[in-house]
Design a protein around this motif. Sequence first.
Motif: not given
Length: 199
Positions: A9-15, A19-24, A88-94
């Motif tokens: 989840a952390q990896q996906m949220f950062l990338n 908001k964009s990432v769903t539980m599915d 924070l992987k350069d915060e691309k997704s803010s």
Amino acid sequence: MKDKILEKAQQMFLNLGFKSVTMDEIASSLGVSKKTIYKYFKNKTELVAEVTNLMFSSICTGIDSICALKKNPIEEVFDIKRLVMSNLKDEKSSPQYQLQKYYPKIYASISKKQFEIMQVCVIENLNEGIQQGLYRENIDVTFISRIYFSGMMSIKDKELFPLNNYSMNTLMNYYLEYHLRAICTEKGLKQLENQLKQK
């Protein structure tokens, strides 16, 4: 399993953004059912809260390790910046912006903790810099530490600083240079120039 969910989840949220990432999507990328995730987290908000707390703890531990090395204060500031950027992987997704917009309670809680931790860290750095003759003796340490925190939060506002105009790494570098040039002595400015050459 809970740790794997948090890590993914952390990896996906950062990338991709909170908001964009769903539980599915998290379940699918782990190759498990959504039901498995709900066994550990009752909803997405709870998952977001745990992920942000985990990231916060990880960064705090890293900052403590850097401060324990007792490097010169200017080098320390840049080492902390590198640590935060790598986490924070350069915060691309803010992520901070999305957290503030879609999960304001979580954002308020993490900001309060961030302020408390940063105050201690920045005040120690400023006092050490004054002692070593790298920062000017006449600076108001409390004021500088608060304005530093305020500026750090502001550069993460993507409406003020759109990410397609500035990468987060560039913004952090600009801001650190701006901050340090305001408080450094001649001796400190030489150290700053060395750090800027390295970046």
